[in-house]
Design a protein around this motif. Sequence first.
Motif, mmCIF file in Angstrom:
data_model
loop_
_atom_site.group_PDB
_atom_site.id
_atom_site.type_symbol
_atom_site.label_atom_id
_atom_site.label_comp_id
_atom_site.label_asym_id
_atom_site.label_seq_id
_atom_site.Cartn_x
_atom_site.Cartn_y
_atom_site.Cartn_z
ATOM 1 N N UNK A 26 32.421 34.998 34.080
ATOM 2 C CA UNK A 26 33.679 34.283 35.080
ATOM 3 C C UNK A 26 34.920 34.069 34.075
ATOM 4 N N UNK A 27 34.707 33.380 32.898
ATOM 5 C CA UNK A 27 36.018 33.208 32.191
ATOM 6 C C UNK A 27 36.464 34.605 31.704
ATOM 7 N N UNK A 28 35.889 35.298 31.281
ATOM 8 C CA UNK A 28 36.432 36.640 30.749
ATOM 9 C C UNK A 28 37.095 37.521 32.024
ATOM 10 N N UNK A 29 36.436 37.471 33.148
ATOM 11 C CA UNK A 29 36.827 38.017 34.208
ATOM 12 C C UNK A 29 38.206 37.459 34.696
ATOM 13 N N UNK A 30 38.334 36.061 34.650
ATOM 14 C CA UNK A 30 39.492 35.339 34.955
ATOM 15 C C UNK A 30 40.560 35.740 34.088
ATOM 16 N N UNK A 31 40.345 35.631 32.820
ATOM 17 C CA UNK A 31 41.223 36.144 31.773
ATOM 18 C C UNK A 31 42.124 37.296 31.968
ATOM 19 N N UNK A 32 41.019 38.285 32.115
ATOM 20 C CA UNK A 32 41.678 39.750 32.374
ATOM 21 C C UNK A 32 42.505 39.869 33.550
ATOM 22 N N UNK A 33 41.853 39.188 34.792
ATOM 23 C CA UNK A 33 42.415 39.408 35.913
ATOM 24 C C UNK A 33 43.925 38.657 36.000
#
Length: 338
Positions: A26-33
């Motif tokens: 979730x953290x990784x996805x949020x950063x990339x998004x």
Amino acid sequence: MNHSPLDITIIFTSYGSFRPLNYFFFTLTFIFYLLSVLSNILLMLVIYFESSLHKPMYIFLFNLAVNGLIGSSAIWPKVMENLLSDTQKSSLLACLVQVFWSYFYISSAYTTFSVMAYDRYISICKPLLYHSIMTPRKVKALLTAANIIPLSSISIQVYLTSTLPMCGYTIHNLFCDNLELLKLSCVKSALVSLYGVCMITILIGFPCIIVLLSYAKILTVSLKASKDARKKALSTCSPHLITFINLSLASLFVDIYHRYSSVLPGNACIVMIIDIFVIPPLLHPIIYGIRTQEIRKCFVKTVRKKERFFRIYSAFSLTMKFRLRSGPINVLFNDKIN
């Protein structure tokens, strides 16, 4: 058995394979998004506010940035919601909406790449005729076609999918995909399959032919030109080719996976889908900003303008605070008030 789209719930099964790491993903996805959204908005703002960038090439690039925002926002907010949920599910209606926007993102990217390739072909191969060919009216027509054709084609595709009765309700994917929904259908519709082939031909095959022919001609002309002209042409076209090849290879793999999913690992498809919906929206602003000298100069110019404005504003604010605290000014204000 037929159900209303509002009554059917689709379950996503891919999240169970990495449930212990959901918060990390979730953290990784949020950063990339977030990076994707900010970089595309920044590119759009630079192109919008800099009048020197109001040219066909950068207008098409502006459209590509908008398309990147659509692609990222169609997928990743729902993925992040599922990563934090105990049950990963979606209504069929919401699923069809996601299919519409994700397919529009992919098809619009291809049509935009084709008009960008055509623009580069005219610019490099017919430079003296460029302004007479790429008129504002023609640019608007190309831009409209690059969006309206995918919009109308995908709308029909989603409508045809919505008319099929569903017998299955689980998708082995991170989000809704039209081919996965067709696998859940109780019937195999020849009309839907035929339309899907026509849509791929029009929205992907035809733009690919335009891009390949345009760059074949550009390469032929560049090889005959001077070293400086060849270097300039390759510098202008290489960002376009890099992003186009990346999207094409990932899309091709996903299509192959859906046809031969029984012999290919499911996680490989997820990796390729991440490549389609993460890399291009994030890569386009970065690679065009770095490789395109004019955008880079305008970006630096814009940043310097903002810095100068904030310096002047800060100096003005400090001066006013100092003057308002001084005796004579306060007396003057008090006299006026009294």
